[in-house]
Design an enzyme around this catalytic site. Structure first.
Site, PDB file in Angstrom:
ATOM      1  N   TYR A  68      73.824  -3.086  29.570  1.00 41.20           N
ATOM      2  CA  TYR A  68      73.330  -4.280  30.263  1.00 41.20           C
ATOM      3  C   TYR A  68      74.479  -5.196  30.672  1.00 41.20           C
ATOM      4  CZ  TYR A  68      68.521  -2.950  29.745  1.00 41.20           C
ATOM      5  OH  TYR A  68      67.346  -2.259  29.876  1.00 41.20           O
ATOM      6  N   GLN A  99      59.881  -7.527  41.024  1.00 42.58           N
ATOM      7  CA  GLN A  99      60.091  -6.728  39.814  1.00 42.58           C
ATOM      8  C   GLN A  99      61.569  -6.749  39.439  1.00 42.58           C
ATOM      9  OE1 GLN A  99      57.740  -2.781  40.216  1.00 42.58           O
ATOM     10  NE2 GLN A  99      57.916  -3.578  42.279  1.00 42.58           N
ATOM     11  N   VAL A 101      65.271  -7.853  38.259  1.00 47.63           N
ATOM     12  CA  VAL A 101      65.787  -8.707  37.186  1.00 47.63           C
ATOM     13  C   VAL A 101      67.144  -9.297  37.590  1.00 47.63           C
ATOM     14  CG1 VAL A 101      64.555  -7.427  35.382  1.00 47.63           C
ATOM     15  CG2 VAL A 101      66.884  -6.730  35.995  1.00 47.63           C
ATOM     16  N   ASP A 102      67.547  -9.076  38.856  1.00 43.33           N
ATOM     17  CA  ASP A 102      68.907  -9.462  39.265  1.00 43.33           C
ATOM     18  C   ASP A 102      69.045 -10.929  39.681  1.00 43.33           C
ATOM     19  OD1 ASP A 102      67.822  -9.541  41.908  1.00 43.33           O
ATOM     20  OD2 ASP A 102      68.411  -7.465  42.282  1.00 43.33           O
ATOM     21  N   HIS A 117      59.553  -8.902  35.638  1.00 49.95           N
ATOM     22  CA  HIS A 117      60.225  -8.094  34.616  1.00 49.95           C
ATOM     23  C   HIS A 117      61.385  -8.821  33.950  1.00 49.95           C
ATOM     24  CE1 HIS A 117      58.533  -4.193  36.646  1.00 49.95           C
ATOM     25  NE2 HIS A 117      57.637  -4.862  35.947  1.00 49.95           N
ATOM     26  N   CYS A 129      62.157 -15.109  17.828  1.00 47.62           N
ATOM     27  CA  CYS A 129      62.110 -16.382  17.096  1.00 47.62           C
ATOM     28  C   CYS A 129      62.119 -17.547  18.074  1.00 47.62           C
ATOM     29  CB  CYS A 129      63.277 -16.491  16.120  1.00 47.62           C
ATOM     30  SG  CYS A 129      64.851 -16.892  16.920  1.00 47.62           S
ATOM     31  N   PRO A 214      62.329   2.528  53.551  1.00 46.33           N
ATOM     32  CA  PRO A 214      62.830   3.621  54.394  1.00 46.33           C
ATOM     33  C   PRO A 214      62.266   4.982  53.980  1.00 46.33           C
ATOM     34  CG  PRO A 214      64.547   2.846  52.880  1.00 46.33           C
ATOM     35  CD  PRO A 214      63.390   1.924  52.726  1.00 46.33           C
ATOM     36  N   ALA A 231      65.110  -3.477  53.798  1.00 44.20           N
ATOM     37  CA  ALA A 231      64.827  -4.896  53.550  1.00 44.20           C
ATOM     38  C   ALA A 231      65.727  -5.792  54.400  1.00 44.20           C
ATOM     39  CB  ALA A 231      65.029  -5.190  52.069  1.00 44.20           C
TER      40      ALA A 231
HETATM   41  P1  OAD Z   1      62.484   2.226  42.289  1.00 42.72           P
HETATM   42  O1  OAD Z   1      63.899   2.629  42.089  1.00 42.72           O
HETATM   43  O2  OAD Z   1      61.427   2.976  41.578  1.00 42.72           O
HETATM   44  O3  OAD Z   1      62.147   2.274  43.839  1.00 42.72           O
HETATM   45  C1  OAD Z   1      63.030   1.738  44.789  1.00 42.72           C
HETATM   46  C2  OAD Z   1      62.381   1.858  46.143  1.00 42.72           C
HETATM   47  O4  OAD Z   1      63.212   1.187  47.086  1.00 42.72           O
HETATM   48  C3  OAD Z   1      62.236   3.304  46.637  1.00 42.72           C
HETATM   49  O5  OAD Z   1      60.902   3.491  47.099  1.00 42.72           O
HETATM   50  C4  OAD Z   1      63.235   3.391  47.791  1.00 42.72           C
HETATM   51  O6  OAD Z   1      62.782   4.245  48.833  1.00 42.72           O
HETATM   52  C5  OAD Z   1      63.286   1.968  48.261  1.00 42.72           C
HETATM   53  N1  OAD Z   1      64.526   1.571  48.956  1.00 42.72           N
HETATM   54  C6  OAD Z   1      65.772   2.077  48.804  1.00 42.72           C
HETATM   55  N2  OAD Z   1      66.649   1.412  49.580  1.00 42.72           N
HETATM   56  C7  OAD Z   1      65.940   0.458  50.237  1.00 42.72           C
HETATM   57  C8  OAD Z   1      66.269  -0.564  51.169  1.00 42.72           C
HETATM   58  N3  OAD Z   1      67.532  -0.750  51.574  1.00 42.72           N
HETATM   59  N4  OAD Z   1      65.287  -1.370  51.632  1.00 42.72           N
HETATM   60  C9  OAD Z   1      64.001  -1.191  51.218  1.00 42.72           C
HETATM   61  N5  OAD Z   1      63.628  -0.251  50.337  1.00 42.72           N
HETATM   62  C10 OAD Z   1      64.575   0.561  49.841  1.00 42.72           C
HETATM   63  O7  OAD Z   1      62.419   0.659  41.960  1.00 42.72           O
HETATM   64  P2  OAD Z   1      61.149  -0.220  41.585  1.00 42.72           P
HETATM   65  O8  OAD Z   1      59.953   0.231  42.345  1.00 42.72           O
HETATM   66  O9  OAD Z   1      61.561  -1.636  41.713  1.00 42.72           O
HETATM   67  O10 OAD Z   1      61.631  -1.910  35.497  1.00 42.72           O
HETATM   68  O11 OAD Z   1      60.947   0.130  40.063  1.00 42.72           O
HETATM   69  C11 OAD Z   1      59.991  -0.547  39.299  1.00 42.72           C
HETATM   70  C12 OAD Z   1      60.516  -0.837  37.921  1.00 42.72           C
HETATM   71  O12 OAD Z   1      60.958   0.396  37.322  1.00 42.72           O
HETATM   72  C13 OAD Z   1      61.738  -1.723  37.878  1.00 42.72           C
HETATM   73  O13 OAD Z   1      61.408  -3.108  37.922  1.00 42.72           O
HETATM   74  C14 OAD Z   1      62.374  -1.351  36.583  1.00 42.72           C
HETATM   75  C15 OAD Z   1      62.200   0.154  36.618  1.00 42.72           C
HETATM   76  O14 OAD Z   1      62.164   0.786  35.385  1.00 42.72           O
HETATM   77  C16 OAD Z   1      62.202  -2.870  34.718  1.00 42.72           C
HETATM   78  O15 OAD Z   1      63.328  -3.289  34.882  1.00 42.72           O
HETATM   79  C17 OAD Z   1      61.314  -3.358  33.638  1.00 42.72           C
END
Ligand code: OAD
Length: 240
Positions: A68, A99, A101-102, A117, A129, A214, A231
Site C-alpha cells: 500500500y 470506487q 481509493v486514489d 471503497h 478503536c 474502451p 474517461a
Molecule cells: P477494474 O480494474 O475491474 O475495471 C477497470 C475498467 O476500466 C475496465 O472495464 C477497463 O476496460 C476500463 N478502462 C481501462 N482504461 C480506461 C480508460 N482510460 N477510460 C475508461 N475506462 C477504462 O476496476 P473497477 O471496476 O474499479 O476494490 O474494480 C472494482 C473494485 O475492484 C475496485 O474498487 C477495487 C477492486 O478490487 C477495492 O479497492 C475495494
C-alpha cells in the site's frame, strides 16, 4: 466524433440530476493501474487474497503495508486527468460516486465525491478503536505502524474483500442512483458489488444508463448507450 457521444450529449442536456459512478479506468490515464485489465491490472500481477483482505494482512502485515505504501507513492505522483477535471467543473449538476481509493476526484475539485471503497491516503486502526490518520505524513514510524491509542496495527482505510462498505456512504450512493435522471458509468468492469448494482437501481427508476469504457464490461447489457472511449477523452467532450 466517437459514436454515441452526440446522443449522450443530447440526453445530458435534458437532464436535471446526473449520477456518475466511476471505477479504476477513470484514473488509468493519470497513470494509476486498474485492477482487472489483462496485462496491466494489479490483480493480474498480485494476489488480492494476500493483499486486499484482513486475513492476508494478519498473515504478513509488513508485506501488505509496503504494497500500500508503494501504491500511495504512485497516487501521490499522479495528477487528475481531463476526465476528473470535467466532472469537477460540472459538480453542481452531479452526484459523484467512486470506487476509487486514489482521491483524484477530490483533488480535481469534486469535493463531495462519495468514496465507496475508502481512501488509500488514510489509515485506521485494525481493531477499529476509532483512531484514524488522514495523511501518510501524520503516521507514526513502523511497517506497519502501531495504533497510538490501543497498540494494534494500523491498516489502510480502504474496503478489503469480505468487508462491508460504510453504510452512510452506501446509502447516499443508493439515493443518488435512485434520484437521478441519467446515470453515467465510467471505467468500471462492473464486477464488484454493491457498487456494480447502482446502475440497475437507476434503470429501475427509468433513468437511462450511459457507459464510457474502451472495453466490454459486465454492465453493458443493462445500458442504454455504450460509448467506446476513454474517461479523459469522452468526459470533456460530454460536459464542454
Ligand atoms: P477494474 O480494474 O475491474 O475495471 C477497470 C475498467 O476500466 C475496465 O472495464 C477497463 O476496460 C476500463 N478502462 C481501462 N482504461 C480506461 C480508460 N482510460 N477510460 C475508461 N475506462 C477504462 O476496476 P473497477 O471496476 O474499479 O476494490 O474494480 C472494482 C473494485 O475492484 C475496485 O474498487 C477495487 C477492486 O478490487 C477495492 O479497492 C475495494
Amino acid at each position: 466524433m466517437t459514436p454515441g457521444l452526440d446522443r449522450a450529449r443530447a440526453l445530458l442536456k435534458r437532464t436535471r440530476r446526473v449520477a456518475v459512478l466511476t471505477g479504476a479506468g477513470m484514473s488509468a490515464e493519470s497513470g494509476v493501474p486498474t485492477f482487472r485489465d489483462a496485462q496491466t491490472g494489479l490483480w493480474s500481477q498480485f494476489d488480492p487474497m494476500q493483499l486486499a483482505c484482513e486475513e492476508g494482512f494478519r498473515a504478513d502485515p509488513a508485506l501488505v503495508w509496503r504494497w500500500y505504501a508503494w501504491r500511495r507513492a504512485l497516487v501521490a505522483e499522479a495528477k487528475p486527468n481531463a476526465g476528473h477535471r470535467a466532472l469537477a467543473a460540472a459538480r453542481d449538476k452531479l452526484s459523484l460516486i467512486t470506487q476509487n481509493v486514489d482521491g483524484l476526484h477530490v483533488r480535481a475539485g469534486s469535493t463531495h465525491a462519495l468514496e465507496l471503497h475508502g481512501n488509500i491516503l488514510r489509515s485506521k486502526c485494525l481493531s477499529n478503536c476509532g483512531k484514524r490518520f488522514d495523511t501518510p505524513e501524520e503516521l507514526p514510524q513502523g511497517e506497519p505502524p502501531r495504533c497510538l491509542t490501543c497498540g494494534d496495527w494500523l491498516r489502510p482505510d480502504v474496503v478489503w474483500f469480505g468487508e462491508l462498505l460504510d453504510p452512510r456512504i452506501l446509502a447516499a450512493a443508493e439515493s443518488a442512483a435512485e434520484d437521478c435522471d441519467l446515470m453515467l458509468v465510467v471505467g468500471t468492469s462492473g464486477l464488484v458489488y454493491p457498487a456494480a448494482g447502482l446502475p440497475a437501481r437507476a434503470a429501475r427508476r427509468n433513468a437511462p444508463v450511459v457507459i464510457i469504457n474502451p472495453n466490454e464490461s459486465d454492465l453493458d447489457d443493462g445500458a442504454d448507450l455504450v460509448i467506446r472511449s476513454t474517461a479523459a477523452l469522452a468526459l470533456p467532450a460530454l460536459f464542454d
